[in-house]
Design an enzyme around this catalytic site. Structure first.
Site, PDB file in Angstrom:
ATOM      1  N   SER A 239      -0.218   6.590   9.340  1.00 53.67           N
ATOM      2  CA  SER A 239       1.102   6.892   8.778  1.00 53.67           C
ATOM      3  C   SER A 239       1.807   5.601   8.353  1.00 53.67           C
ATOM      4  O   SER A 239       1.314   4.875   7.497  1.00 53.67           O
ATOM      5  CB  SER A 239       1.923   7.690   9.792  1.00 53.67           C
ATOM      6  OG  SER A 239       3.155   8.103   9.241  1.00 53.67           O
TER       7      SER A 239
ATOM      8  N   HIS B 240       4.137  14.226   7.134  1.00 58.73           N
ATOM      9  CA  HIS B 240       2.778  14.543   6.699  1.00 58.73           C
ATOM     10  C   HIS B 240       2.561  16.018   6.392  1.00 58.73           C
ATOM     11  O   HIS B 240       1.543  16.604   6.753  1.00 58.73           O
ATOM     12  CB  HIS B 240       1.761  14.010   7.709  1.00 58.73           C
ATOM     13  CG  HIS B 240       1.941  12.555   7.958  1.00 58.73           C
ATOM     14  ND1 HIS B 240       1.760  11.614   6.963  1.00 58.73           N
ATOM     15  CD2 HIS B 240       2.379  11.872   9.046  1.00 58.73           C
ATOM     16  CE1 HIS B 240       2.047  10.421   7.439  1.00 58.73           C
ATOM     17  NE2 HIS B 240       2.438  10.550   8.688  1.00 58.73           N
TER      18      HIS B 240
END
Length: 312
Positions: A86, A195
């Site tokens: 991430s 996400h």
């Protein structure tokens, strides 16, 4: 054999994480550069109160990852490949030479701000452990709707998945997962639905922030955990970074790719050991270790041993 540096994502943060970095010139320079870009002392970002902000968390993770990698590099410990989880992808891109650190600080500050503004309350993420994707997806389908959105977010391991969505949806899926054999279901220290498609609008805004940012071909292997492949083209790295907040993290596949490309030492930058625990099962004949809690000379010895081709 190769050395992989990994960079953790949101959820790994801890109060005092920047203050716990080595007290050397490389770290001091990294902190000073961030201060110049931000206009304030980054050491004020790692208090428990400050870390309630997504922007502060993401900046701390970027700074900690880059600072530790530079500290190790100054002592001769260099990676052959990098992978970030991430927000960790930004630190990985800096260490790979694909993105200037100053630009990364500006972009990450904007990224955190956009994510925070999009979902200030009522959303987040949870981890489901003990079910595979085929078992979990039907449970999400039972809950997901316009009022209670929930999505698969992070593919951490074959039987460990993170989901993202509204708090009622997360609670409902967690209960269903436990009723269907999950060993554990827990909320993560992430206050935004990362996400998943809920952040596509914020990702589109962030891509505009990349206008004028110089991207370069990486000087080492840059593994994108969004694409689960090595990226070398600067434009593809830019597009991947700009969109990653709304894309699934494919960590399990990325770790396998690193192993297939020859990585046998996976060294996790601070804070924490989340990625080390996720990576270790695939490094069966190698070593997965975190910087936190380990002496600097021990880490340097591990890197040197890998460079010399010694068995773990």
């Amino acid at each position: 054999m190769s050395v992989l540096f990994t960079f953790p994502g949101q959820g790994a943060q801890t109060p005092g994480m920047l203050h716990a970095l080595p007290g050397d010139a490389a770290v001091a320079d990294t902190l000073a550069e961030a201060a110049e870009v931000l206009g304030h002392d980054p050491l004020k970002l790692d208090t428990a109160c400050a870390l309630a902000s997504t922007r502060a968390v993401q900046l701390c993770l970027l700074i900690a990852g880059v600072a530790m990698a530079r500290s190790l590099a100054a002592r001769g410990a260099l990676p052959d490949m990098v992978a970030g989880f991430s927000i960790g992808e930004y630190a990985a891109a800096v260490v790979a030479g694909a993105l200037d650190y100053g630009d990364a600080v500006r972009l990450v500050a904007r990224r955190g701000q956009l994510m925070e503004q999009a979902y200030p309350t009522g959303y987040g993420m949870a981890a489901i452990i003990g079910l595979d994707l085929a078992q979990l997806e039907p449970l999400l389908a039972r809950v997901h709707c316009a009022a209670t959105p929930v999505y698969i977010a992070n593919l951490n391991a074959p039987r460990q998945t993170a989901i993202a969505g509204s708090e009622p949806a997360l609670e409902a899926v967690m209960a269903l997962a436990l009723a269907h054999g999950a060993g554990k279901a827990k909320r993560l220290a992430v206050s935004v639905p990362s996400h998943c498609p809920l952040l596509e609008g914020a990702a589109l805004d962030l891509r505009a922030a990349f206008d004028g940012v110089a991207m370069r071909r990486p000087s080492l292997v840059y593994l994108s955990s969004s694409a689960a492949r090595a990226l070398f083209d600067p434009a593809r790295i830019r597009d991947s970074l700009g969109a990653n907040m709304a894309q699934r993290v494919q960590w399990s596949s990325t770790v396998r790719l690193a192993w297939e490309r020859g990585a046998r030492l996976a060294l996790e930058m601070p804070p924490g050991s989340v990625l080390t625990r996720l990576t270790a099962p695939d490094f069966t004949d190698g070593v997965a270790v975190c910087c936190d809690g380990n002496r600097g000379d021990s880490l340097l010895a591990l890197v040197q041993r890998e460079r010399n081709g010694a068995a773990p």
